[in-house]
Design a protein around this motif. Structure first.
Motif, PDB file in Angstrom:
ATOM      1  N   MET A   1       0.862  -0.911  -0.162  1.00  0.00           N
ATOM      2  CA  MET A   1      -0.018   0.048  -0.074  1.00  0.00           C
ATOM      3  C   MET A   1       0.961   1.270   0.162  1.00  0.00           C
ATOM      4  SD  MET A   1      -3.058   1.471   0.020  1.00  0.00           S
ATOM      5  CE  MET A   1      -3.954  -0.049   0.122  1.00  0.00           C
ATOM      6  N   PHE A   2       0.540   2.211  -0.924  1.00  0.00           N
ATOM      7  CA  PHE A   2       1.248   3.400  -0.989  1.00  0.00           C
ATOM      8  C   PHE A   2       0.252   4.418  -0.906  1.00  0.00           C
ATOM      9  CE2 PHE A   2       3.754   0.587  -3.410  1.00  0.00           C
ATOM     10  CZ  PHE A   2       4.992   0.510  -2.827  1.00  0.00           C
ATOM     11  N   PRO A   3       0.730   5.566  -0.439  1.00  0.00           N
ATOM     12  CA  PRO A   3      -0.404   7.053  -0.466  1.00  0.00           C
ATOM     13  C   PRO A   3      -0.871   7.073  -1.476  1.00  0.00           C
ATOM     14  CG  PRO A   3       1.921   7.419   0.828  1.00  0.00           C
ATOM     15  CD  PRO A   3       1.898   6.256  -0.042  1.00  0.00           C
ATOM     16  N   ASN A   4      -0.388   7.004  -2.634  1.00  0.00           N
ATOM     17  CA  ASN A   4      -1.165   7.329  -3.774  1.00  0.00           C
ATOM     18  C   ASN A   4      -2.370   6.367  -4.225  1.00  0.00           C
ATOM     19  OD1 ASN A   4       0.672   5.467  -4.699  1.00  0.00           O
ATOM     20  ND2 ASN A   4       0.740   5.912  -6.851  1.00  0.00           N
ATOM     21  N   GLU A   5      -2.170   5.059  -3.638  1.00  0.00           N
ATOM     22  CA  GLU A   5      -3.184   4.177  -3.737  1.00  0.00           C
ATOM     23  C   GLU A   5      -4.352   4.293  -2.768  1.00  0.00           C
ATOM     24  OE1 GLU A   5      -1.591  -0.317  -4.592  1.00  0.00           O
ATOM     25  OE2 GLU A   5      -0.143   0.780  -3.372  1.00  0.00           O
ATOM     26  N   PHE A   6      -3.733   4.834  -1.630  1.00  0.00           N
ATOM     27  CA  PHE A   6      -4.807   5.217  -0.462  1.00  0.00           C
ATOM     28  C   PHE A   6      -5.514   6.566  -0.903  1.00  0.00           C
ATOM     29  CE2 PHE A   6      -5.699   7.324   3.549  1.00  0.00           C
ATOM     30  CZ  PHE A   6      -6.282   6.315   4.080  1.00  0.00           C
ATOM     31  N   GLN A   7      -4.937   7.072  -1.558  1.00  0.00           N
ATOM     32  CA  GLN A   7      -5.575   8.537  -1.987  1.00  0.00           C
ATOM     33  C   GLN A   7      -6.775   7.831  -3.107  1.00  0.00           C
ATOM     34  OE1 GLN A   7      -3.422  11.302  -4.460  1.00  0.00           O
ATOM     35  NE2 GLN A   7      -4.628  13.062  -3.514  1.00  0.00           N
ATOM     36  N   GLY A   8      -6.555   6.908  -3.812  1.00  0.00           N
ATOM     37  CA  GLY A   8      -7.609   6.442  -4.933  1.00  0.00           C
ATOM     38  C   GLY A   8      -8.526   5.770  -4.064  1.00  0.00           C
ATOM     39  N   PHE A   9      -8.447   5.233  -2.835  1.00  0.00           N
ATOM     40  CA  PHE A   9      -9.533   4.842  -2.143  1.00  0.00           C
ATOM     41  C   PHE A   9     -10.381   5.799  -1.714  1.00  0.00           C
ATOM     42  CE2 PHE A   9      -6.617   0.966  -1.043  1.00  0.00           C
ATOM     43  CZ  PHE A   9      -7.438   0.043  -1.869  1.00  0.00           C
ATOM     44  N   ILE A  10      -9.599   6.760  -1.127  1.00  0.00           N
ATOM     45  CA  ILE A  10     -10.482   8.027  -0.391  1.00  0.00           C
ATOM     46  C   ILE A  10     -11.183   8.810  -1.548  1.00  0.00           C
ATOM     47  CG2 ILE A  10     -10.387  10.343   0.794  1.00  0.00           C
ATOM     48  CD1 ILE A  10      -9.842   7.760   2.346  1.00  0.00           C
ATOM     49  N   ALA A  11     -10.710   8.949  -2.742  1.00  0.00           N
ATOM     50  CA  ALA A  11     -11.434   9.577  -3.619  1.00  0.00           C
ATOM     51  C   ALA A  11     -12.442   9.001  -4.086  1.00  0.00           C
ATOM     52  CB  ALA A  11     -10.394  10.037  -4.944  1.00  0.00           C
ATOM     53  N   ARG A  12     -12.730   7.714  -4.125  1.00  0.00           N
ATOM     54  CA  ARG A  12     -14.084   6.899  -4.620  1.00  0.00           C
ATOM     55  C   ARG A  12     -15.124   7.115  -3.616  1.00  0.00           C
ATOM     56  NH1 ARG A  12     -10.670   1.705  -5.590  1.00  0.00           N
ATOM     57  NH2 ARG A  12     -11.814   1.004  -3.639  1.00  0.00           N
ATOM     58  N   VAL A  13     -14.739   7.601  -2.475  1.00  0.00           N
ATOM     59  CA  VAL A  13     -15.820   7.749  -1.431  1.00  0.00           C
ATOM     60  C   VAL A  13     -15.987   9.385  -1.482  1.00  0.00           C
ATOM     61  CG1 VAL A  13     -16.193   8.015   1.095  1.00  0.00           C
ATOM     62  CG2 VAL A  13     -15.161   6.180   0.139  1.00  0.00           C
ATOM     63  N   THR A  14     -15.114  10.310  -1.437  1.00  0.00           N
ATOM     64  CA  THR A  14     -15.361  11.633  -1.638  1.00  0.00           C
ATOM     65  C   THR A  14     -15.920  12.138  -2.591  1.00  0.00           C
ATOM     66  OG1 THR A  14     -13.050  11.960  -2.348  1.00  0.00           O
ATOM     67  CG2 THR A  14     -13.433  12.197   0.095  1.00  0.00           C
ATOM     68  N   GLU A  15     -15.779  11.407  -4.060  1.00  0.00           N
ATOM     69  CA  GLU A  15     -16.470  11.775  -5.147  1.00  0.00           C
ATOM     70  C   GLU A  15     -18.057  11.711  -4.995  1.00  0.00           C
ATOM     71  OE1 GLU A  15     -15.946  10.667  -9.763  1.00  0.00           O
ATOM     72  OE2 GLU A  15     -15.976   9.062  -8.631  1.00  0.00           O
ATOM     73  N   ARG A  16     -18.451  10.660  -4.290  1.00  0.00           N
ATOM     74  CA  ARG A  16     -19.861  10.479  -4.164  1.00  0.00           C
ATOM     75  C   ARG A  16     -20.476  11.190  -2.902  1.00  0.00           C
ATOM     76  NH1 ARG A  16     -21.168   4.490  -3.490  1.00  0.00           N
ATOM     77  NH2 ARG A  16     -23.276   5.253  -4.097  1.00  0.00           N
ATOM     78  N   ILE A  17     -19.598  12.000  -2.113  1.00  0.00           N
ATOM     79  CA  ILE A  17     -20.365  12.921  -1.122  1.00  0.00           C
ATOM     80  C   ILE A  17     -19.848  14.246  -1.106  1.00  0.00           C
ATOM     81  CG2 ILE A  17     -20.180  10.763   0.502  1.00  0.00           C
ATOM     82  CD1 ILE A  17     -17.523  12.164   2.017  1.00  0.00           C
ATOM     83  N   ALA A  18     -19.066  14.697  -2.199  1.00  0.00           N
ATOM     84  CA  ALA A  18     -18.856  16.154  -2.150  1.00  0.00           C
ATOM     85  C   ALA A  18     -19.745  17.144  -2.348  1.00  0.00           C
ATOM     86  CB  ALA A  18     -17.885  16.315  -3.267  1.00  0.00           C
ATOM     87  N   SER A  19     -20.860  16.884  -3.015  1.00  0.00           N
ATOM     88  CA  SER A  19     -21.813  17.871  -2.945  1.00  0.00           C
ATOM     89  C   SER A  19     -22.860  17.520  -2.236  1.00  0.00           C
ATOM     90  CB  SER A  19     -22.520  17.645  -4.511  1.00  0.00           C
ATOM     91  OG  SER A  19     -23.265  16.354  -4.719  1.00  0.00           O
ATOM     92  N   ARG A  20     -22.832  16.590  -1.039  1.00  0.00           N
ATOM     93  CA  ARG A  20     -24.080  16.338  -0.014  1.00  0.00           C
ATOM     94  C   ARG A  20     -23.938  17.328   1.058  1.00  0.00           C
ATOM     95  NH1 ARG A  20     -26.005  10.746  -1.345  1.00  0.00           N
ATOM     96  NH2 ARG A  20     -27.238  10.962   0.458  1.00  0.00           N
ATOM     97  N   PRO A  21     -24.682  17.668   1.877  1.00  0.00           N
ATOM     98  CA  PRO A  21     -24.739  18.335   3.028  1.00  0.00           C
ATOM     99  C   PRO A  21     -24.047  17.330   4.181  1.00  0.00           C
ATOM    100  CG  PRO A  21     -27.066  18.338   2.440  1.00  0.00           C
ATOM    101  CD  PRO A  21     -26.203  17.538   1.302  1.00  0.00           C
ATOM    102  N   LEU A  22     -23.267  18.006   4.931  1.00  0.00           N
ATOM    103  CA  LEU A  22     -22.882  17.079   6.119  1.00  0.00           C
ATOM    104  C   LEU A  22     -24.051  17.185   7.172  1.00  0.00           C
ATOM    105  CD1 LEU A  22     -20.320  17.426   4.179  1.00  0.00           C
ATOM    106  CD2 LEU A  22     -19.135  17.424   6.549  1.00  0.00           C
ATOM    107  N   ASP A  23     -24.718  16.146   7.395  1.00  0.00           N
ATOM    108  CA  ASP A  23     -25.739  15.674   8.274  1.00  0.00           C
ATOM    109  C   ASP A  23     -26.023  14.516   8.569  1.00  0.00           C
ATOM    110  OD1 ASP A  23     -27.063  15.067   5.929  1.00  0.00           O
ATOM    111  OD2 ASP A  23     -28.152  17.234   5.957  1.00  0.00           O
ATOM    112  N   ALA A  24     -27.279  14.225   9.184  1.00  0.00           N
ATOM    113  CA  ALA A  24     -27.655  12.946   9.551  1.00  0.00           C
ATOM    114  C   ALA A  24     -27.990  11.893   8.426  1.00  0.00           C
ATOM    115  CB  ALA A  24     -28.911  12.811  10.681  1.00  0.00           C
ATOM    116  N   ASN A  25     -28.546  12.609   7.339  1.00  0.00           N
ATOM    117  CA  ASN A  25     -28.951  11.983   6.325  1.00  0.00           C
ATOM    118  C   ASN A  25     -27.474  11.348   5.532  1.00  0.00           C
ATOM    119  OD1 ASN A  25     -31.605  12.380   6.415  1.00  0.00           O
ATOM    120  ND2 ASN A  25     -31.616  14.267   5.100  1.00  0.00           N
ATOM    121  N   LEU A  26     -26.407  12.201   5.709  1.00  0.00           N
ATOM    122  CA  LEU A  26     -25.220  11.582   5.126  1.00  0.00           C
ATOM    123  C   LEU A  26     -24.800  10.544   5.777  1.00  0.00           C
ATOM    124  CD1 LEU A  26     -22.975  11.570   3.099  1.00  0.00           C
ATOM    125  CD2 LEU A  26     -21.966  13.679   4.467  1.00  0.00           C
ATOM    126  N   GLU A  27     -24.820  10.599   7.157  1.00  0.00           N
ATOM    127  CA  GLU A  27     -24.311   9.577   7.959  1.00  0.00           C
ATOM    128  C   GLU A  27     -25.075   8.305   7.629  1.00  0.00           C
ATOM    129  OE1 GLU A  27     -24.401   8.487  12.780  1.00  0.00           O
ATOM    130  OE2 GLU A  27     -23.631  10.320  12.384  1.00  0.00           O
TER     131      GLU A  27
END
Length: 160
Positions: free
Chosen positions: A1-27
């Motif tokens: 595992m390398f940081p750039n691979e890790f960043q790819g894991f994170i980006a798959r999640v953040t891409e799906r949540i970037a436009s959503r409000p941070l609230d109980a619905n997102l949780e």
């Protein structure tokens, strides 16, 4: 595992949540889409564990807490900074989340909780504040902060 691979894991999640409000619905959505024990959760949890073991995640220590920011808020992470902490039966420093905070909780000790939450996701809305607390053993917590915004305060030890 390398940081750039890790960043790819994170980006798959953040891409799906970037436009959503941070609230109980997102949780609720995160806990339904990436529930503890699912293949996606396990892949991300294993990547976090590997990064900590390899020394490029949570590479600093203060007051019994290992911590570190692996990525500033970047276009590749859809404007979220990425921090990882390792805590064991301890409360961390009180802070405010100007834009909110998304936490992925990875217990290292069975039954360990973060702010009372078991394995899975916890979302704090904009303007929220807390003294992050791990109880019942050890846990790794991944923090996603919109625009990397966090403000540490000088609250008394009893603040929540």
């Amino acid at each position: 595992m390398f940081p750039n691979e890790f960043q790819g894991f994170i980006a798959r999640v953040t891409e799906r949540i970037a436009s959503r409000p941070l609230d109980a619905n997102l949780e609720a959505w995160l806990n339904a889409e990436y529930p503890a024990g699912s293949a996606e959760y396990t892949e991300l949890a294993n990547a976090i564990r590997a990064g900590v073991e390899e020394g490029w995640l949570a590479d600093r220590e203060a007051g019994g807490i290992r911590y570190g920011r692996i990525f500033k808020a970047l276009p590749d992470t859809h404007g979220f900074s990425v921090d990882v902490v390792r805590m064991s039966d301890i409360a961390g420093p009180h802070h405010v989340h100007p834009n909110g905070e998304i936490d992925l909780i990875v217990p290292l000790t069975e039954g360990a909780t973060f702010d009372g939450h078991p394995a899975g996701w916890c979302v704090y809305g904009p303007g929220s504040a807390h003294r992050p607390t791990v109880a019942g053993g050890s846990a790794l917590v991944l923090y996603l902060l919109p625009e990397g915004a966090i403000e540490f305060t000088k609250h008394a030890a009893s603040a929540t």
